[in-house]
Design an enzyme around this catalytic site. Structure first.
Site, short mmCIF file in Angstrom:
data_model
loop_
_atom_site.label_atom_id
_atom_site.label_comp_id
_atom_site.label_asym_id
_atom_site.label_seq_id
_atom_site.Cartn_x
_atom_site.Cartn_y
_atom_site.Cartn_z
N GLY A 4 -11.95 9.39 -0.32
CA GLY A 4 -12.02 10.81 0.07
C GLY A 4 -10.80 11.58 -0.32
N ARG A 44 -16.15 11.79 13.19
CA ARG A 44 -16.62 10.52 12.67
C ARG A 44 -17.27 9.62 13.73
NH1 ARG A 44 -12.61 7.84 8.35
NH2 ARG A 44 -13.37 9.53 7.06
N GLU A 70 -13.77 17.40 4.99
CA GLU A 70 -14.38 16.21 5.59
C GLU A 70 -14.61 16.49 7.07
OE1 GLU A 70 -13.06 12.48 2.86
OE2 GLU A 70 -11.53 13.18 4.23
N GLY A 113 0.84 -1.21 0.00
CA GLY A 113 0.00 0.00 0.00
C GLY A 113 0.87 1.25 0.00
N ARG A 137 -8.97 8.88 14.39
CA ARG A 137 -8.22 9.46 13.27
C ARG A 137 -9.03 10.54 12.55
NH1 ARG A 137 -8.20 8.17 7.70
NH2 ARG A 137 -9.86 6.72 8.24
N HIS A 142 -16.63 3.83 10.09
CA HIS A 142 -17.02 4.86 9.12
C HIS A 142 -18.54 4.95 9.14
CE1 HIS A 142 -17.50 7.20 5.49
NE2 HIS A 142 -16.19 7.41 5.50
N HIS A 182 -13.68 0.52 9.91
CA HIS A 182 -13.01 1.13 8.76
C HIS A 182 -11.50 1.26 8.95
CE1 HIS A 182 -12.43 3.74 5.37
NE2 HIS A 182 -12.12 4.78 6.10
C1 SIN Z 1 -13.75 8.71 3.14
O1 SIN Z 1 -13.58 8.95 1.95
O2 SIN Z 1 -14.74 9.05 3.78
C2 SIN Z 1 -12.69 7.94 3.86
C3 SIN Z 1 -11.57 8.81 4.12
C4 SIN Z 1 -10.80 8.29 5.28
O3 SIN Z 1 -11.20 7.32 5.91
O4 SIN Z 1 -9.79 8.91 5.61
#
Ligand code: SIN
Length: 526
Positions: free
Chosen positions: A61, A288, A126, A27, A383, A242, A348
């Protein structure tokens, strides 16, 4: 009791490859580490499947960095610390946020085509970010675009070799120092990679949960192997859920990016009413963990199995900005331009993992770790969205710079025995996996209590008794053993933390307790 190795071996009789640095995982963290190596350094990247089976490839995201002229490193730092609910390491967050812009510049130089508005980079917002700072590519395919470019670059470099379908069995130790790793191929063959240093970049363990956004390989094999090798683990109780994943019979828990809410999508309940303002001033863009738990409460109140994400406010912009999401939903007969989408939270991201310092060093000499496999201190108890790709970029480079400084070492014969092998009918590996994932989702998920955690601990103990002493010669069996080992440690940490903080919510201890628990949980085998 967790054995010290998963399989017995003797390097004298095993095929062997050599590298200066072995990276486990393909990754963003592993690839960034590889690209930071001097051209004369021989690198092997071993992947459990293909490199693109990593979480990176599915990241929608984006990647957060303070590059906009309306933003600053200080604000990114503050948002990250606030989201982390008292458990971020300030120095690590300083490194992440201040080195972030340069890491993105390096990607731009490599030719990563981030989305733009006119000539300027396009930023989105976000949850829990105080500024628009999330970069994206091809709308909602950020991870795929970045990883593809990194892999292209790596394929042009003679010093880096990627080996697919090698399952990490154990880290090899020579005199207490990491000296390579033992792998099992999908055909059942053992082999060894010797290296001066080992960098684990093998991802987290959110697949321990039945409801998970992660690809099947996210079972924490690197964390479990590091634990067996004696490395210290930390904060395993912090699992981020998430809020918005597709909830439909037969569909995977497909992620619908938080950026959708950043661009105007809203959450509604089964009566069609918006509800987030009732729970938090930040409404649909609250942190979140708050959004995920609010959804759970709303579902409990209405007795529904999901709430809905209404993306219709995005109008025509929807298809252009979120093409991957729209296509995926359409493949299940749902058109987000016309109808609200049934969603619920799913596991998530795992904030806990192998404890590392600012250079990715673990507590085992010669063993490094970067990305989601770690507890590097940047995420604390929760996070901040889109900080994870950034973590891989920044800390991958730092770990490699440190790792290449190690002098080459002479290889010695290494071997390990295992006693107590159990004969008897085969264990149904898939059945244990499914049962474990359901157990954790039910009992140690978004909400947990002493009672639900203890019940899980008893069940895991029982399963362990007849599974951990078996020797499986195929990856799925070893993977299941790793999952049980990690589940046990996660449950132990969740029981220890008698408070609620960030992603860890105890219904029997619903408040923060800074006096007793403003500190990391820590576990090691020694
Ligand atoms: C998202 O696109 O909502 C996920 C982004 C993330 O988990 O950092």
């Amino acid at each position: 009791m967790t054995p010290h190795v998963l399989l017995p071996f003797d390097t004298e009789y095993l095929p062997e490859r050599r590298a200066d640095v072995l990276i486990v995982g393909g990754g963003i963290a592993g690839l960034s580490a590889a690209l930071a190596a001097p051209i004369k350094t021989r690198i092997i990247i071993a992947c459990k499947g293909h490199a693109i089976d990593a979480n990176t490839y599915f990241a929608q995201g984006g990647v957060a960095a303070a590059l906009s002229h309306k933003d600053s490193v200080e604000r990114h730092f503050d948002d990250t610390i606030r989201a982390g609910a008292g458990l971020c390491d300030r120095e690590s967050v300083r490194v992440l946020t201040s080195e972030g812009p340069a890491a993105i510049e390096a990607l731009l130089k490599l030719g990563v085509p981030f989305d733009r508005r006119g000539r300027e980079l396009a930023f989105t917002r976000e949850g829990a970010h105080s500024a628009e700072r999330v970069l994206h590519a091809s709308g909602d395919a950020t991870g795929r675009v970045i990883q593809t470019r990194l892999l292209e670059k790596i394929s042009s470099l003679p010093n880096i070799e990627i080996l697919p379908h090698l399952f990490l069995v154990d880290v090899l130790l020579d005199g207490g120092r990491a000296a390579g790793a033992l792998f099992l191929s999908s055909a059942g063959a053992l082999s060894v990679v010797r290296a001066g240093s080992v960098i684990l970049a093998s991802g987290g363990f959110a697949r321990l949960y039945r409801e998970s956004t992660n690809p099947p390989g996210a079972t924490g094999d690197g964390v479990a192997a590091a634990y067996r090798a004696g490395a210290e683990l930390s904060d395993l109780e912090f699992v981020q859920f998430h809020p918005t994943t597709l909830y439909l019979a037969g569909a995977p828990r497909f992620l619908i990016s938080e950026a959708a809410r950043g661009e105007g999508a809203v959450l509604i309940n089964s009566s069609g009413a918006r509800f987030m303002k009732k729970y938090h001033a930040g409404a649909d863009l609250a942190p979140r963990d708050v959004v995920a738990r609010s959804i759970l409460k709303e579902m409990q109140k209405t007795g529904a199995t999901s709430v809905f994400l209404d993306m219709r406010p995005l109008g025509r912009f929807l298809g252009r900005r979120f093409p991957t999401i729209r296509r995926a939903l359409q493949s299940f007969g749902l058109d987000p331009a016309r109808m609200p989408i049934p969603i619920r939270p799913a596991a998530h991201y795992t904030m806990g993992g192998i404890r590392t310092d600012l250079n990715g060093r673990t507590s085992v000499r010669g063993l490094y770790a970067v990305g989601e496999v770690t507890m590097s201190g940047v995420h604390g108890a929760n996070r901040l969205a889109s900080n994870s790709l950034l973590e891989g970029l920044v800390f991958g480079r730092r770990a490699m710079r440190d790792a290449v400084a190690a002098p080459p070492r002479k290889s010695r014969r290494l071997a390990a025995r295992l006693t107590g092998k159990t004969d008897g009918p085969d264990v149904d590996v898939e059945d244990i996996r499914v049962s474990l994932r359901s157990l954790l989702s039910r009992n140690v998920g978004l909400e947990r209590s002493a009672e639900s955690i203890r019940e899980s601990a008893d069940r895991i103990d029982f399963w362990e008794r007849y599974t951990l002493n078996r020797q499986f010669r195929y990856p799925a069996g070893l993977e299941m053993q790793n999952m049980l080992t990690l589940a046990k440690l996660l449950v132990r940490s969740a029981l220890w933390r008698r408070e609620s903080r960030g992603a860890h919510y105890r219904s029997d201890f619903p408040h923060l307790d800074d006096l007793k628990f403003k500190r990391h949980s820590a576990i090691s085998k020694k």
